[in-house]
Motif scaffolding. Sequence first.
Motif, PDB file in Angstrom:
ATOM      1  N   PHE A  66       0.730  -1.334  -0.236  1.00  0.00           N
ATOM      2  CA  PHE A  66       0.413   0.036   0.339  1.00  0.00           C
ATOM      3  C   PHE A  66       0.686   0.872  -0.304  1.00  0.00           C
ATOM      4  CE2 PHE A  66      -3.420  -3.037   2.328  1.00  0.00           C
ATOM      5  CZ  PHE A  66      -3.406  -3.008   0.898  1.00  0.00           C
ATOM      6  N   ILE A  67       1.899   1.345   0.490  1.00  0.00           N
ATOM      7  CA  ILE A  67       2.986   2.269   0.758  1.00  0.00           C
ATOM      8  C   ILE A  67       3.615   2.289  -0.606  1.00  0.00           C
ATOM      9  CG2 ILE A  67       4.548   3.137   1.834  1.00  0.00           C
ATOM     10  CD1 ILE A  67       4.380   2.429   4.033  1.00  0.00           C
ATOM     11  N   ARG A  68       4.253   1.367  -1.505  1.00  0.00           N
ATOM     12  CA  ARG A  68       4.712   1.483  -2.606  1.00  0.00           C
ATOM     13  C   ARG A  68       3.788   1.535  -3.784  1.00  0.00           C
ATOM     14  NH1 ARG A  68       7.951  -2.990  -5.847  1.00  0.00           N
ATOM     15  NH2 ARG A  68       8.684  -1.869  -6.772  1.00  0.00           N
ATOM     16  N   PHE A  69       3.051   1.457  -4.176  1.00  0.00           N
ATOM     17  CA  PHE A  69       2.011   1.691  -4.819  1.00  0.00           C
ATOM     18  C   PHE A  69       0.600   2.788  -4.009  1.00  0.00           C
ATOM     19  CE2 PHE A  69       3.583  -2.166  -5.838  1.00  0.00           C
ATOM     20  CZ  PHE A  69       4.896  -1.743  -7.339  1.00  0.00           C
ATOM     21  N   GLU A  70       0.995   3.260  -3.293  1.00  0.00           N
ATOM     22  CA  GLU A  70      -0.113   4.674  -3.165  1.00  0.00           C
ATOM     23  C   GLU A  70      -0.907   5.353  -4.517  1.00  0.00           C
ATOM     24  OE1 GLU A  70      -0.147   8.260   0.030  1.00  0.00           O
ATOM     25  OE2 GLU A  70       1.687   7.388   0.573  1.00  0.00           O
ATOM     26  N   GLU A  71      -0.590   5.798  -5.332  1.00  0.00           N
ATOM     27  CA  GLU A  71      -1.136   6.335  -6.552  1.00  0.00           C
ATOM     28  C   GLU A  71      -2.202   5.404  -7.103  1.00  0.00           C
ATOM     29  OE1 GLU A  71       1.638   3.788  -8.040  1.00  0.00           O
ATOM     30  OE2 GLU A  71       2.496   5.380  -6.841  1.00  0.00           O
ATOM     31  N   ASP A  72      -2.005   4.563  -6.481  1.00  0.00           N
ATOM     32  CA  ASP A  72      -3.024   3.196  -6.838  1.00  0.00           C
ATOM     33  C   ASP A  72      -3.528   2.655  -6.193  1.00  0.00           C
ATOM     34  OD1 ASP A  72      -4.500   1.823  -9.493  1.00  0.00           O
ATOM     35  OD2 ASP A  72      -3.056  -0.241  -9.018  1.00  0.00           O
ATOM     36  N   ILE A  73      -4.628   3.655  -4.801  1.00  0.00           N
ATOM     37  CA  ILE A  73      -5.374   3.131  -4.112  1.00  0.00           C
ATOM     38  C   ILE A  73      -6.268   4.084  -4.003  1.00  0.00           C
ATOM     39  CG2 ILE A  73      -5.296   3.290  -1.902  1.00  0.00           C
ATOM     40  CD1 ILE A  73      -2.280   2.387  -1.559  1.00  0.00           C
ATOM     41  N   TYR A  74      -6.979   3.489  -3.777  1.00  0.00           N
ATOM     42  CA  TYR A  74      -8.697   4.716  -3.668  1.00  0.00           C
ATOM     43  C   TYR A  74      -9.334   4.024  -2.104  1.00  0.00           C
ATOM     44  CZ  TYR A  74     -13.955   6.731  -4.566  1.00  0.00           C
ATOM     45  OH  TYR A  74     -14.486   7.415  -4.727  1.00  0.00           O
ATOM     46  N   ILE A  75      -9.310   4.359  -1.593  1.00  0.00           N
ATOM     47  CA  ILE A  75     -10.295   4.546  -0.499  1.00  0.00           C
ATOM     48  C   ILE A  75     -11.909   4.649  -0.333  1.00  0.00           C
ATOM     49  CG2 ILE A  75     -10.455   5.596   1.954  1.00  0.00           C
ATOM     50  CD1 ILE A  75      -7.761   5.121   1.198  1.00  0.00           C
ATOM     51  N   VAL A  76     -12.481   4.369   0.524  1.00  0.00           N
ATOM     52  CA  VAL A  76     -14.089   3.981  -0.101  1.00  0.00           C
ATOM     53  C   VAL A  76     -13.924   3.834   2.010  1.00  0.00           C
ATOM     54  CG1 VAL A  76     -16.468   2.664  -0.344  1.00  0.00           C
ATOM     55  CG2 VAL A  76     -14.111   2.090  -1.420  1.00  0.00           C
TER      56      VAL A  76
END
Length: 172
Positions: free
Chosen positions: A162-172
């Motif tokens: 999650f840290i490494r790919f933070e830009e590909d995370i969407y929070i619901v």
Amino acid sequence: MDEIWAIVLAAGASTRMKTQKLLLPFNGKTIIETVIQNVALSVKTNIMVVLGSHRYEISRLIGQMPVKYCVNTDFINGMLSSVICGFRALPEYATAALIFLGDQPQISGTVAKKVIEAWRESKKGIIIPTFNGRRGHPSLIATKYIAEIEKLDHERGLRSLFIRFEEDIYIV
């Protein structure tokens, strides 16, 4: 067409509890039966249960349920080893997986549905539900991350993904 699977992590030894908590009663069933039933009724997707400790008792219990399962012989090394086992057991055509904890029978199907909707709408590879500002379950992770997950440090688990790919995370 999206092929989303649910991975239910049910391999832990429950050592702190001194008994296998997944086999404890909950609302007329066991905890693991309740979790699987909730997933099956709400998400209506294929379910992969990751077994490890007490796998014979659990597999006998869930044998008639609409699930597939894999065995994590490395379960002693923690939750990430079960996530890896679950992802490796998915068919090639799977596009994403919702990660459910086998010991959380009160996770609502509404949450899983919202996570899936957010994945389809956002086009992000990782969807994480939150409650009162805290991240929770089930997270949805696109299968494009399998190779990355396999390389993660077992101590830090999915947090490092999650840290490494933070830009590909969407929070619901």
